[in-house]
Structures are given as structure tokens and as C-alpha cells.
Design an enzyme around this catalytic site. Structure first.
Site, PDB file in Angstrom:
ATOM      1  N   ASP A 145       0.840  -1.201   0.000  1.00 18.99           N
ATOM      2  CA  ASP A 145       0.000   0.000   0.000  1.00 18.99           C
ATOM      3  C   ASP A 145       0.879   1.256   0.000  1.00 18.99           C
ATOM      4  O   ASP A 145       1.722   1.437   0.891  1.00 18.99           O
ATOM      5  CB  ASP A 145      -0.882  -0.058   1.268  1.00 18.99           C
ATOM      6  CG  ASP A 145      -1.997   0.946   1.264  1.00 18.99           C
ATOM      7  OD1 ASP A 145      -1.994   1.855   0.415  1.00 18.99           O
ATOM      8  OD2 ASP A 145      -2.882   0.820   2.143  1.00 18.99           O
ATOM      9  N   GLY A 198      -5.244   3.298  -7.830  1.00 18.33           N
ATOM     10  CA  GLY A 198      -5.517   3.477  -9.257  1.00 18.33           C
ATOM     11  C   GLY A 198      -4.828   4.669  -9.897  1.00 18.33           C
ATOM     12  O   GLY A 198      -5.199   5.085 -10.992  1.00 18.33           O
ATOM     13  N   ASP A 219     -10.583   4.100  -1.185  1.00 14.16           N
ATOM     14  CA  ASP A 219     -11.184   3.100  -0.294  1.00 14.16           C
ATOM     15  C   ASP A 219     -12.706   3.037  -0.407  1.00 14.16           C
ATOM     16  O   ASP A 219     -13.386   4.061  -0.488  1.00 14.16           O
ATOM     17  CB  ASP A 219     -10.822   3.419   1.164  1.00 14.16           C
ATOM     18  CG  ASP A 219      -9.358   3.146   1.457  1.00 14.16           C
ATOM     19  OD1 ASP A 219      -8.583   2.909   0.510  1.00 14.16           O
ATOM     20  OD2 ASP A 219      -9.000   3.173   2.647  1.00 14.16           O
TER      21      ASP A 219
HETATM   22  C1  GLA Z   1      -5.402   2.205   2.897  1.00 15.50           C
HETATM   23  C2  GLA Z   1      -5.943   1.067   2.043  1.00 15.50           C
HETATM   24  C3  GLA Z   1      -6.951   0.263   2.822  1.00 15.50           C
HETATM   25  C4  GLA Z   1      -6.313  -0.275   4.091  1.00 15.50           C
HETATM   26  C5  GLA Z   1      -5.716   0.855   4.904  1.00 15.50           C
HETATM   27  C6  GLA Z   1      -4.902   0.362   6.076  1.00 15.50           C
HETATM   28  O1  GLA Z   1      -6.398   3.130   3.190  1.00 15.50           O
HETATM   29  O2  GLA Z   1      -6.507   1.556   0.850  1.00 15.50           O
HETATM   30  O3  GLA Z   1      -7.451  -0.809   2.042  1.00 15.50           O
HETATM   31  O4  GLA Z   1      -5.315  -1.195   3.745  1.00 15.50           O
HETATM   32  O5  GLA Z   1      -4.866   1.681   4.102  1.00 15.50           O
HETATM   33  O6  GLA Z   1      -4.280   1.387   6.780  1.00 15.50           O
END
Ligand code: GLA
Length: 395
Positions: A145, A198, A219
Site C-alpha cells: 500500500d 488506481g 477506499d
Molecule cells: C489504505 C488502504 C486500505 C487499508 C488501509 C490500512 O487506506 O486503501 O485498504 O489497507 O490503508 O491502513
């Protein structure tokens, strides 16, 4: 980095991608992820209970095999930089063995930045070491991430005022490739899941860095509005999905309580039409029968997992009505009729001739679990408010 190397870098990434193209996900991966329900509270006990439930509810046998621990498992690094889990996960290797003993696979989460989104240790500067640790623990899936890597990207932008965005993108792609290479170097098959929301056409370069799936959006949350916006925005990405590499519009919210049953059916249907990874995000120990029947609907799962591996597209949109089609193996077609209208049901029509069935089709109503017989010409279905009618047409 010298910007003149851009074309060479991308050529390398792409050619490498062909060699590295892995088949860890011939169909979209299925499993569970801790974030949507447990967020920062997830513990070893939650993960074990989830694994138990995945077996006892029939989820594992329906194809949900990954048990993925998202952010907040990380502890400190030792003097030589080896990462340890925190007190919530006293023995990651034992947890992994437990998950494997149930016929399931274990997933973990990290970031190319110094810190994860929740402020825990990321993999920056420790990529190869972390990949080795994950492999030694028996990890099968890594979600990577972007999070605080934005800091490195900002520095790069400042260093290249002539082409700041190109420079930042090169740095980011290189960071994702670094971990992709590190995972591959372990020799353990670890499904690589990119999460950078994305940006920068990830669907173009994701396979080249070794990824099987990549997030295409910000998200999700447990509201119909957010789910609908995310899901309905995905049609143009259809050409980039296929066996081994899938667009990921984020994890499922089914069972988290914020949507009604028809809304969760719309969510599950849209994700199946999108050939999306199906990563449940609810507390499996408290699943209602309605939620279970959605997550475990074999016919909807079969649409998601169809071996042809073609992502569906929106055929048309009219106000709050959206009609999607997805080609399926055996010359069949899935048709999803959605209305995001908050307050009433609608009649939605589909001209079978226009979707490739000029001589009519045998119609299966998937959620009703009923064959509707043979229809030709214009088919009209009544779709409940914020609901879906999901059909499979066959010849
Ligand atoms: C980001 C990701 C989520 C999750 C959080 C965890 O927001 O997009 O899917 O993994 O981090 O902190």
C-alpha cells in the site's frame, strides 16, 4: 533518476512482465481481509477464528482461500533490520501454520514507504529482507500500500521541476517492482496485490511489476453510495483484466451492516460482473443467514470466477439505471440490471438482440435461483430500489 531512461524503464518493465507473468490468479483471488471490519484492532485470535469460520461456513470450499491480515500487524525491527510482528500477533509462523492447516492461505500487508497508512513500519529500505521474512513465515499474499511513499515521491517531484509527475511515477513504479522482484526472489509463490488507489494507470504497468491484482480506486466504505460510485466507475478498465491479472475495486463490505440485503446483492453482483477479487471484509463469527447466502451464492461466484476471464462492461446508463454485461464461457452472457434509485423499483428492459442473442435466450435469474424459460426480443425485469436483477443468458 534520469528522465531520459523513461522509455527504456517501461520497456524493461513490460518485457520483464511477460517473463514474470505469474499464474497465481488464473481467476480473481477470493478470501477475506481484516481491514473493513477489524481495522487496527485485528489480532491473532480474530484471524484464527476467521480461518475456523471460513471452513465451517463453507466459504473455503466455495473458493475463499486467502486470509489476509491488513495494516497494524507490524512491530519493531531488530538491530539487523528484521521485522517482527507486534504483541497482537505473538507468533506469526505459528499463525501461518494454523491457517495452512485449515487448507487456507495467509496474506500480509506492507508499504513501500517508511510507514504504513496506519503509521506502522513499512518496507522502505528493507524490501528484500521483508520478502524473505514473509516467505519464512509461509505468507502467500502481500498487499503493498503506497501510504507514506508519497514523501519520497514529493522529494522526487522537487528534484525534477521540469517533469515532476513523470519523475514521481518512475520512482513509484520502481518501488513496486522492487518488492515484486524481492517476492519472486524468495522462490515462494506470493500473490502480489498493489494498492495505490488506481493512480498513474496502474493497470498498464501492474503486470510488469509482478502483480496479480491492483486497486483501481480509493477506499470503499460500507455505504451504498460509495460502493455504487466505485463499482459503476470501472467499465473502461475491462480491457486490462484477464487470467493472471485483475482490476481490484477494493474489498467487499457484505455483512458489515451498513447496507440492506438487496444493496449487498447489488454489491456482490457488480463485483462478479467486474471479475473483481472477492475479499470478504466482515466478521465471519457474526454472519447473518442473509449475508452468508450472498457471499456463498455459488452462481454469483461462478460468474466472478468464469474461466473466460473477461471483465464485464456497462452496456448503458440511463439516469439511475445501469445495465452491465459480462461474456461467460460456453457462449453465455451475464446481464446485471441495477437501479441506484433510493426510493422506488423500476422496470428495466434489455434488447436480447443487442446483447448478441437475436434468436432469443434461455434465461436464468441468478438471485432467485430460477429458470425463467426462453425469451426473445425485449426482456423487462423489475428491479427493486437500490437492487439488482442478475441474469445468465444461454443459447
Ligand atoms: C489504505 C488502504 C486500505 C487499508 C488501509 C490500512 O487506506 O486503501 O485498504 O489497507 O490503508 O491502513
Amino acid at each position: 533518476m534520469n528522465l531520459r531512461v523513461v522509455p527504456a524503464l517501461f520497456a524493461l518493465v513490460l518485457s520483464h512482465g511477460i517473463v514474470a507473468q505469474n499464474m497465481l490468479a488464473p481467476t480473481p483471488p477470493m478470501g477475506w481481509n481484516s481491514w473493513n471490519h477489524f481495522a487496527g484492532k485485528v489480532t491473532d485470535a480474530d484471524v484464527r477464528a476467521t480461518a475456523d469460520q471460513m471452513v465451517s461456513t463453507g466459504m473455503r470450499d466455495a473458493g475463499y482461500v486467502y486470509v489476509n491480515i491488513d495494516d497494524t500487524w507490524q512491530g519493531k525491527r531488530d538491530a539487523s533490520g528484521v521485522i517482527y510482528a507486534n504483541a497482537k500477533f505473538p507468533d506469526m509462523k505459528a499463525l501461518s501454520a494454523y491457517v495452512h492447516s485449515k487448507g487456507l492461505k495467509l496474506g500480509l500487508y506492507s508499504s513501500p514507504g517508511e510507514q504504513t497508512c496506519a503509521g506502522y513500519a513499512g518496507s522502505f529500505g528493507h524490501e528484500a529482507q521483508d520478502a524473505q521474512t514473509y516467505a519464512a513465515w509461509g505468507v502467500d499474499f502481500l498487499k503493498y500500500d503506497l501510504c507514506s511513499f508519497g514523501k519520497q515521491m514529493d522529494t522526487e517531484r522537487k528534484a525534477h521541476p521540469d517533469a515532476p509527475e513523470a519523475a514521481a511515477k518512475i520512482l513509484m513504479v520502481a518501488a513496486y517492482k522492487k518488492m515484486g522482484d524481492a517476492l519472486r526472489a524468495t522462490g515462494r509463490p506470493i500473490l502480489y496485490s498493489l494498492c495505490q488507489y488506481g493512480f498513474d494507470d496502474v493497470w498498464q504497468w501492474g503486470p510488469g511489476v509482478g502483480a496479480s491484482i491492483w486497486r483501481t480506486t480509493g477506499d470503499i466504505d460500507d455505504t451504498y453510495q460509495r460502493m455504487d460510485i466505485i463499482g459503476q466507475s470501472q467499465s473502461d478498465l475491462a480491457p486490462f483484466a484477464g487470467p493472471g491479472h485483475w482490476n481490484d475495486p477494493d474489498m467487499l463490505e457484505v455483512g458489515n451492516g451498513g447496507m440492506k440485503t438487496p444493496e449487498y446483492q447489488a454489491h456482490m453482483s457488480l463485483w462478479a460482473l467486474l471479475a473483481a477479487p472477492l475479499l470478504a471484509g466482515n466478521d465471519l463469527t457474526k454472519m447473518t443467514d442473509a449475508d452468508r447466502s450472498i457471499l456463498l451464492n455459488r452462481e454469483v461466484i461462478a460468474i466472478d470466477q468464469d474461466p473466460l476471464g473477461k471483465q464485464g462492461k456497462r452496456m448503458y446508463q440511463y439516469g439511475e439505471i445501469n445495465v452491465w454485461t459480462r461474456p461467460l464461457s460456453g457462449n453465455r452472457l451475464a446481464v446485471g440490471m441495477f437501479t441506484s434509485d433510493c426510493c422506488s423499483s423500476r422496470n428495466i428492459s434489455v434488447d436480447f438482440a443487442k446483447v448478441g442473442f437475436p434468436d432469443g435466450a434461455n434465461v436464468r435469474d441468478v438471485w432467485a435461483g430460477r429458470d425463467l424459460g426462453r425469451h426473445s426480443g425485449i426482456f423487462t425485469g423489475t428491479v427493486g430500489q437500490r437492487g439488482v436483477t442478475l441474469l445468465v443468458l444461454s443459447r
